[in-house]
Scaffold this active site. Structure first.
Site: not given
Length: 158
Positions: A59, A61, A89, A92
């Site tokens: 992801h 992040e 999410c 993260c």
């Protein structure tokens, strides 16, 4: 005046995160971008690469956090601010808390996976580190990128 100055900076940095999201869009990834700022300088950038790398954890992040940790030679990102185009999410959110990032600003809310306001709020749990987190910064711009991406995807399938 200081508050307006901070808002101007937040907008400037979120626009940089949006640039990262657009990179993801161009390679067929869900358009989420992130940047990390330390002492008023961007020290890390990231955008989704899950499909590209066949890695569930890639992801925006996570990629930005890894780069910032390498840049600062520390897993503790105590004096950093993270700007993300989409509400984080659960994975993260955990990485944000674990890396000790004190401030997070994000754009669009995520009604499917968001762990700040949308589905649950991991940031309300009293861990040993608290995060100041706010959503809705340039929300329309961040949200429209994701909507356009999925609209195109649906059209390609038909």
């Amino acid at each position: 005046m200081a508050m307006k100055n901070q808002m101007d900076k937040d907008i400037k940095y979120m626009k940089e995160a949006i640039k990262e999201a657009k990179k993801a869009y161009l390679i067929g990834e869900i358009p989420v971008g992130a940047i990390i700022v330390y002492k008023d300088k961007i020290i890390a950038r990231g955008y989704n690469k899950r499909e590209t790398n066949n890695q569930a954890i890639d992801h925006a992040e996570i990629i930005a956090i890894k780069k910032a940790s390498k840049r600062l030679n520390s897993w503790r990102l105590d004096d950093c601010t993270l700007y993300i185009t989409l509400e984080p999410c659960v994975m993260c959110s955990g990485a944000i808390i674990q890396s000790r990032i004190p401030k997070v600003m994000y754009g669009a809310y995520d009604n499917r996976f968001g762990c700040h306001k949308s589905i649950t709020n991991l940031f309300d749990i009293k861990f040993n580190h608290n995060v100041l987190i706010n959503g809705g910064l340039l929300e329309e711009e961040c949200s429209s990128l994701i909507k356009s991406f999925f609209k195109e995807l649906r059209e390609k399938k038909n």
